[in-house]
Motif scaffolding. Sequence first.
Motif, PDB file in Angstrom:
ATOM      1  N   LEU A  62      36.450  46.777  39.292  1.00  0.00           N
ATOM      2  CA  LEU A  62      35.138  46.147  39.132  1.00  0.00           C
ATOM      3  C   LEU A  62      34.681  46.210  37.679  1.00  0.00           C
ATOM      4  CD1 LEU A  62      33.284  47.426  42.329  1.00  0.00           C
ATOM      5  CD2 LEU A  62      34.024  45.085  41.843  1.00  0.00           C
ATOM      6  N   GLN A  63      34.949  47.328  37.039  1.00  0.00           N
ATOM      7  CA  GLN A  63      34.582  47.486  35.623  1.00  0.00           C
ATOM      8  C   GLN A  63      35.319  46.485  34.742  1.00  0.00           C
ATOM      9  OE1 GLN A  63      35.506  51.275  33.286  1.00  0.00           O
ATOM     10  NE2 GLN A  63      33.376  51.618  33.845  1.00  0.00           N
ATOM     11  N   GLU A  64      36.517  46.083  35.142  1.00  0.00           N
ATOM     12  CA  GLU A  64      37.343  45.183  34.338  1.00  0.00           C
ATOM     13  C   GLU A  64      37.052  43.704  34.574  1.00  0.00           C
ATOM     14  OE1 GLU A  64      41.170  46.396  35.628  1.00  0.00           O
ATOM     15  OE2 GLU A  64      41.230  48.204  34.371  1.00  0.00           O
ATOM     16  N   GLN A  65      36.204  43.374  35.557  1.00  0.00           N
ATOM     17  CA  GLN A  65      35.940  41.964  35.866  1.00  0.00           C
ATOM     18  C   GLN A  65      35.242  41.250  34.707  1.00  0.00           C
ATOM     19  OE1 GLN A  65      37.048  40.367  38.864  1.00  0.00           O
ATOM     20  NE2 GLN A  65      38.149  42.333  38.724  1.00  0.00           N
ATOM     21  N   ARG A  66      35.677  40.016  34.459  1.00  0.00           N
ATOM     22  CA  ARG A  66      35.038  39.233  33.394  1.00  0.00           C
ATOM     23  C   ARG A  66      33.670  38.705  33.822  1.00  0.00           C
ATOM     24  NH1 ARG A  66      40.342  36.738  30.508  1.00  0.00           N
ATOM     25  NH2 ARG A  66      40.702  35.635  32.462  1.00  0.00           N
ATOM     26  N   PHE A  67      33.519  38.450  35.113  1.00  0.00           N
ATOM     27  CA  PHE A  67      32.206  38.091  35.643  1.00  0.00           C
ATOM     28  C   PHE A  67      31.372  39.370  35.746  1.00  0.00           C
ATOM     29  CE2 PHE A  67      29.444  37.771  39.440  1.00  0.00           C
ATOM     30  CZ  PHE A  67      28.603  36.744  39.015  1.00  0.00           C
ATOM     31  N   LYS A  68      30.174  39.333  35.179  1.00  0.00           N
ATOM     32  CA  LYS A  68      29.355  40.552  35.104  1.00  0.00           C
ATOM     33  C   LYS A  68      28.032  40.446  35.861  1.00  0.00           C
ATOM     34  CE  LYS A  68      32.244  42.603  32.274  1.00  0.00           C
ATOM     35  NZ  LYS A  68      33.077  43.746  32.745  1.00  0.00           N
ATOM     36  N   GLY A  69      27.829  39.368  36.590  1.00  0.00           N
ATOM     37  CA  GLY A  69      26.536  39.172  37.233  1.00  0.00           C
ATOM     38  C   GLY A  69      26.407  39.870  38.567  1.00  0.00           C
ATOM     39  N   PHE A 127      40.365  44.646  43.222  1.00  0.00           N
ATOM     40  CA  PHE A 127      40.657  43.275  42.806  1.00  0.00           C
ATOM     41  C   PHE A 127      41.964  43.251  42.027  1.00  0.00           C
ATOM     42  CE2 PHE A 127      36.165  42.853  43.787  1.00  0.00           C
ATOM     43  CZ  PHE A 127      36.178  41.653  44.485  1.00  0.00           C
ATOM     44  N   MET A 128      42.726  42.167  42.251  1.00  0.00           N
ATOM     45  CA  MET A 128      44.072  42.101  41.725  1.00  0.00           C
ATOM     46  C   MET A 128      44.141  41.520  40.313  1.00  0.00           C
ATOM     47  SD  MET A 128      46.027  40.890  45.241  1.00  0.00           S
ATOM     48  CE  MET A 128      47.699  41.241  44.653  1.00  0.00           C
ATOM     49  N   SER A 129      43.031  40.953  39.833  1.00  0.00           N
ATOM     50  CA  SER A 129      43.005  40.416  38.475  1.00  0.00           C
ATOM     51  C   SER A 129      41.585  40.505  37.945  1.00  0.00           C
ATOM     52  CB  SER A 129      43.480  38.954  38.452  1.00  0.00           C
ATOM     53  OG  SER A 129      42.481  38.099  38.987  1.00  0.00           O
ATOM     54  N   VAL A 130      41.432  40.280  36.647  1.00  0.00           N
ATOM     55  CA  VAL A 130      40.109  40.372  36.021  1.00  0.00           C
ATOM     56  C   VAL A 130      39.201  39.222  36.430  1.00  0.00           C
ATOM     57  CG1 VAL A 130      40.942  41.690  34.053  1.00  0.00           C
ATOM     58  CG2 VAL A 130      40.951  39.183  33.947  1.00  0.00           C
ATOM     59  N   ASP A 131      39.761  38.169  37.022  1.00  0.00           N
ATOM     60  CA  ASP A 131      38.959  37.051  37.507  1.00  0.00           C
ATOM     61  C   ASP A 131      38.899  36.998  39.026  1.00  0.00           C
ATOM     62  OD1 ASP A 131      38.158  35.887  35.036  1.00  0.00           O
ATOM     63  OD2 ASP A 131      40.175  35.061  34.786  1.00  0.00           O
ATOM     64  N   GLY A 132      39.383  38.051  39.699  1.00  0.00           N
ATOM     65  CA  GLY A 132      39.417  38.053  41.153  1.00  0.00           C
ATOM     66  C   GLY A 132      38.053  37.885  41.781  1.00  0.00           C
ATOM     67  N   LEU A 133      37.057  38.608  41.290  1.00  0.00           N
ATOM     68  CA  LEU A 133      35.714  38.529  41.850  1.00  0.00           C
ATOM     69  C   LEU A 133      35.117  37.143  41.637  1.00  0.00           C
ATOM     70  CD1 LEU A 133      33.245  39.763  43.182  1.00  0.00           C
ATOM     71  CD2 LEU A 133      32.574  40.704  40.955  1.00  0.00           C
ATOM     72  N   ARG A 134      35.225  36.629  40.428  1.00  0.00           N
ATOM     73  CA  ARG A 134      34.680  35.308  40.144  1.00  0.00           C
ATOM     74  C   ARG A 134      35.341  34.238  41.008  1.00  0.00           C
ATOM     75  NH1 ARG A 134      34.869  33.533  34.042  1.00  0.00           N
ATOM     76  NH2 ARG A 134      37.113  33.629  34.459  1.00  0.00           N
ATOM     77  N   ASN A 135      36.651  34.327  41.171  1.00  0.00           N
ATOM     78  CA  ASN A 135      37.346  33.348  41.993  1.00  0.00           C
ATOM     79  C   ASN A 135      36.893  33.418  43.459  1.00  0.00           C
ATOM     80  OD1 ASN A 135      38.811  32.477  39.779  1.00  0.00           O
ATOM     81  ND2 ASN A 135      40.545  33.838  40.196  1.00  0.00           N
TER      82      ASN A 135
END
Length: 368
Positions: A62-69, A127-135
């Motif tokens: 979660l800390q690594e996600q590019r989406f921060k909202g 999450f499996m990637s830094v964009d997983g949450l946003r996707n």
Amino acid sequence: MTASEVINLILGGLGVAIAVILFWSLPVPRFTSKNTEELPFLSIIIPARNEEGRITPLLQSLQEQRFKGFEVLLVDDDSSDRTAAIAESYGVTVLQNNGAGKSSACWRGAKEAKGTWLLFLDADTRFMSVDGLRNLLHVYQGKGARGILALQPYHTVQRVYEHLSIVFNIIVVVGMNLFTVWGSRFKAAGSFGPCILCNRDDYFLSGGHEKIEGAIMDDLALGEAFLEQNLPVRCLGGRGIISFRMYPEGVGSLIEGWCKSFAVGSKSTHPVVMLMVILWITGSLTTASSLISSIIVGNTTAMIVYGVLYILYAVQTAWFARRVGNFRLGYFPFYPLFFLFFAGIFIYSFVRVNVFHSVRWKGRNIKV
């Protein structure tokens, strides 16, 4: 061939054929990197009890996600370990619950959440990637942002004993009634539990986790609560978005966990789907026992026929398993062991639920 051999052959062949119908597909989230629609603020709610050894990968991802909202609320359900301290070290807001169980913890988190959307995550997911949450959020948005979008995380295994979960993982998916050749013709059994995304308004309209408090299979019950309000429940595979590692503590935890889930959860599976599951398992075990018998008596024709069927079951089981986890291919020649383990745990679970009316999980005896 004798009459019994012919019957066993029919059962074996029927099981292989039916399994293709049973697990026709497992759709995964589809998204486009060109999607630029603004996403609403999200509240991530993590119910946790004694998750000291499992929570770090999720918090790190979660800390690594590019989406921060988003905000993260960890609801500590009366842990006796360092779960809360680890969460706080990642800047997570920790809420204390009174130890009343997962549904109570989720409800507490939802009431405190500030987000327009709510994402409930089990502590052993990541999450499996830094964009997983946003996707994931864009997929929900693309489907109208209504009801539930639930993902079954991709199972990552590290130790040999974890392969004992192979058949369980497959049947958890097919037991949702949605992945047969008929698609959504059957009513969904509920929702997957480890990753549930919904909007705030729909959640409270359904009654949320307060309505289902006390349910052993909270994920199925929550999905039912949404369906009762004519809200959609969409279930997808999580490969490429989110993964988990199940029961890293050892075989005892694995047995306890699956025992808690299966005899109760199977009641929500459509009878047609359940019949196909039974035929698949019966055919697989019949094929293995017939092959062994033919080898013992030296029947060459039977050895060839059952040998071919045995190989088909091994390949098919591997094909299904690799849809839901990174299980190693070298174990599938021994597929009957996984089916026997499943059958044993299912029987044990059935007895615990229907005779003793209790199951054990994380140091608690849970009445059912």
